[in-house]
Design a protein around this motif. Structure first.
Motif, PDB file in Angstrom:
ATOM      1  N   PHE A 111       0.831  -1.204   0.000  1.00 53.43           N
ATOM      2  CA  PHE A 111       0.000   0.000   0.000  1.00 53.43           C
ATOM      3  C   PHE A 111       0.868   1.258   0.000  1.00 53.43           C
ATOM      4  O   PHE A 111       0.600   2.210  -0.738  1.00 53.43           O
ATOM      5  N   ALA A 112       1.892   1.267   0.844  1.00 55.16           N
ATOM      6  CA  ALA A 112       2.742   2.459   0.937  1.00 55.16           C
ATOM      7  C   ALA A 112       3.419   2.758  -0.393  1.00 55.16           C
ATOM      8  O   ALA A 112       3.512   3.921  -0.810  1.00 55.16           O
ATOM      9  N   ALA A 113       3.891   1.714  -1.077  1.00 57.09           N
ATOM     10  CA  ALA A 113       4.555   1.920  -2.368  1.00 57.09           C
ATOM     11  C   ALA A 113       3.591   2.496  -3.398  1.00 57.09           C
ATOM     12  O   ALA A 113       3.947   3.402  -4.165  1.00 57.09           O
ATOM     13  N   VAL A 114       2.374   1.982  -3.429  1.00 60.22           N
ATOM     14  CA  VAL A 114       1.380   2.488  -4.380  1.00 60.22           C
ATOM     15  C   VAL A 114       1.032   3.944  -4.065  1.00 60.22           C
ATOM     16  O   VAL A 114       0.908   4.777  -4.976  1.00 60.22           O
ATOM     17  N   LEU A 115       0.895   4.268  -2.795  1.00 61.68           N
ATOM     18  CA  LEU A 115       0.588   5.653  -2.418  1.00 61.68           C
ATOM     19  C   LEU A 115       1.733   6.587  -2.783  1.00 61.68           C
ATOM     20  O   LEU A 115       1.500   7.713  -3.242  1.00 61.68           O
ATOM     21  N   ARG A 116       2.954   6.123  -2.623  1.00 60.70           N
ATOM     22  CA  ARG A 116       4.085   6.959  -3.033  1.00 60.70           C
ATOM     23  C   ARG A 116       4.084   7.180  -4.542  1.00 60.70           C
ATOM     24  O   ARG A 116       4.421   8.275  -5.020  1.00 60.70           O
ATOM     25  N   ASP A 117       3.704   6.149  -5.298  1.00 61.91           N
ATOM     26  CA  ASP A 117       3.596   6.309  -6.748  1.00 61.91           C
ATOM     27  C   ASP A 117       2.569   7.374  -7.121  1.00 61.91           C
ATOM     28  O   ASP A 117       2.693   8.041  -8.161  1.00 61.91           O
ATOM     29  N   LEU A 118       1.562   7.544  -6.282  1.00 62.34           N
ATOM     30  CA  LEU A 118       0.537   8.559  -6.529  1.00 62.34           C
ATOM     31  C   LEU A 118       0.992   9.950  -6.094  1.00 62.34           C
ATOM     32  O   LEU A 118       0.327  10.942  -6.398  1.00 62.34           O
ATOM     33  N   GLU A 223      -7.436   3.271 -10.516  1.00 64.68           N
ATOM     34  CA  GLU A 223      -6.047   3.743 -10.419  1.00 64.68           C
ATOM     35  C   GLU A 223      -5.325   3.086  -9.249  1.00 64.68           C
ATOM     36  O   GLU A 223      -4.188   2.631  -9.371  1.00 64.68           O
ATOM     37  N   VAL A 224      -5.997   3.045  -8.115  1.00 66.29           N
ATOM     38  CA  VAL A 224      -5.373   2.486  -6.924  1.00 66.29           C
ATOM     39  C   VAL A 224      -5.332   0.961  -6.995  1.00 66.29           C
ATOM     40  O   VAL A 224      -4.315   0.337  -6.686  1.00 66.29           O
ATOM     41  N   ALA A 225      -6.428   0.348  -7.435  1.00 69.89           N
ATOM     42  CA  ALA A 225      -6.524  -1.110  -7.441  1.00 69.89           C
ATOM     43  C   ALA A 225      -5.507  -1.747  -8.385  1.00 69.89           C
ATOM     44  O   ALA A 225      -4.936  -2.802  -8.075  1.00 69.89           O
ATOM     45  N   ILE A 226      -5.268  -1.130  -9.535  1.00 71.85           N
ATOM     46  CA  ILE A 226      -4.306  -1.694 -10.486  1.00 71.85           C
ATOM     47  C   ILE A 226      -2.914  -1.719  -9.868  1.00 71.85           C
ATOM     48  O   ILE A 226      -2.200  -2.727  -9.937  1.00 71.85           O
ATOM     49  N   GLY A 227      -2.516  -0.619  -9.237  1.00 66.48           N
ATOM     50  CA  GLY A 227      -1.209  -0.580  -8.604  1.00 66.48           C
ATOM     51  C   GLY A 227      -1.097  -1.583  -7.470  1.00 66.48           C
ATOM     52  O   GLY A 227      -0.089  -2.283  -7.330  1.00 66.48           O
ATOM     53  N   ASP A 243      -0.810  -6.898 -16.084  1.00 71.71           N
ATOM     54  CA  ASP A 243      -1.150  -5.763 -16.933  1.00 71.71           C
ATOM     55  C   ASP A 243      -2.641  -5.668 -17.214  1.00 71.71           C
ATOM     56  O   ASP A 243      -3.060  -5.275 -18.285  1.00 71.71           O
ATOM     57  N   SER A 244      -3.437  -6.066 -16.236  1.00 67.40           N
ATOM     58  CA  SER A 244      -4.879  -6.097 -16.422  1.00 67.40           C
ATOM     59  C   SER A 244      -5.465  -4.702 -16.588  1.00 67.40           C
ATOM     60  O   SER A 244      -5.031  -3.758 -15.970  1.00 67.40           O
ATOM     61  N   ARG A 245      -6.499  -4.647 -17.397  1.00 64.84           N
ATOM     62  CA  ARG A 245      -7.298  -3.437 -17.481  1.00 64.84           C
ATOM     63  C   ARG A 245      -8.780  -3.809 -17.495  1.00 64.84           C
ATOM     64  O   ARG A 245      -9.600  -3.053 -17.980  1.00 64.84           O
TER      65      ARG A 245
END
Length: 264
Positions: A111-118, A223-227, A243-245
């Motif tokens: 979670f922290a990594a994804v939030l940092r990406d945002l 956006e969040v779920a994919i990451g 690489d799901s969409r």
């Protein structure tokens, strides 16, 4: 073929908790990940909080459903401001064999990594940091609330809690559940529902933050779920494509571009 990422839009927290219980009612054979979004507010109590408030009282005071979970911890106010995830693995999986803190760490750091990406300055709280926070908050009036305190590997942004974690370990499998605050919850509603003073809502607002408060805008659920899915895949070594969409929205399958329109 695109991976199917389940994002279940539910009307009541009972649906999420029933799904979690069902998965652990039989031996888990392979890892599963499911995301949850909420049409309306609801309260979820920890397994030791059955005496905190009754479903009748919660409905009368705040007009919202109340559900119990198998995991411990404090009360959670779910609603449109939250994205939750259930991660379930077999008991033989390295994710489970490492002990309770291993599961928490993998999810929290993801979670922290994804939030940092945002663009959010987020990190998972170490056991030492969590212990210091618990000692500092000993005797706090917020011990009844999940987001009123910190446990190891939960996530903070600028010192405020943004992701809460809970775990269930059974002979059939292990569940780690997490809740991310996309925007500020209605803390006064939670306090009304469980019969706590209004001042506790102010304290919860001071101790927590959300994606919208940190960024100035609210990211979409896809956006969040994919990451998160990408990070969780690496953690649980899923064999499906990162690489799901394609998303599951209720009983429909929708492309990510359409999901952005439906889930904003």
């Amino acid at each position: 073929m695109s991976e199917l990422i389940p994002i279940s839009l539910i009307a009541s927290p009972h649906e999420e908790q029933a799904w979690n219980r069902q998965q652990l009612s039989v031996p888990v054979s392979e890892p599963q990940v499911r995301f949850w979004a909420y049409e309306a507010p609801g309260v979820v109590l920890g397994c030791s909080q059955s005496g905190l408030v009754s479903a009748v009282d919660a409905a009368h005071r705040a007009g919202m459903p109340l559900a119990g979970r198998q995991a411990g911890g404090g009360a959670v106010l779910v609603g449109p401001w939250m994205l939750s995830v259930s991660v379930i693995v077999p008991v033989t999986h390295p994710f489970a064999l490492g002990g309770a803190l291993t599961g928490y760490r993998q999810i929290g750091e993801g979670f922290a990594a994804v939030l940092r990406d945002l663009g959010i300055d987020a990190h998972a709280v170490t056991p030492e940091q969590a212990k210091s926070a618990q000692e500092r908050d000993a005797g706090s009036s917020l011990q009844w609330a999940c987001y009123g305190g910190l446990s190891p590997w939960e996530v903070v942004a600028n010192g405020k809690k943004i992701v809460g974690l809970a775990q269930v370990r059974r002979r059939t499998g292990v569940l780690v559940a997490a809740g991310l605050l996309l925007s500020r919850p209605d803390w006064p509603d939670l306090c009304r529902a469980v019969g706590k003073p209004a001042g506790d809502a102010d304290l919860l607002a001071l101790r927590t933050t959300s994606c919208a408060e940190e960024l100035g805008w609210e990211p979409t659920l896809p956006e969040v779920a994919i990451g998160l899915r990408r990070h969780l895949q690496e953690t649980i070594r899923s064999s499906t494509s990162p690489d799901s969409r394609v998303f599951s929205f209720g009983n429909r399958l929708i492309q990510n571009s359409e999901a952005d329109e439906l889930l904003v």
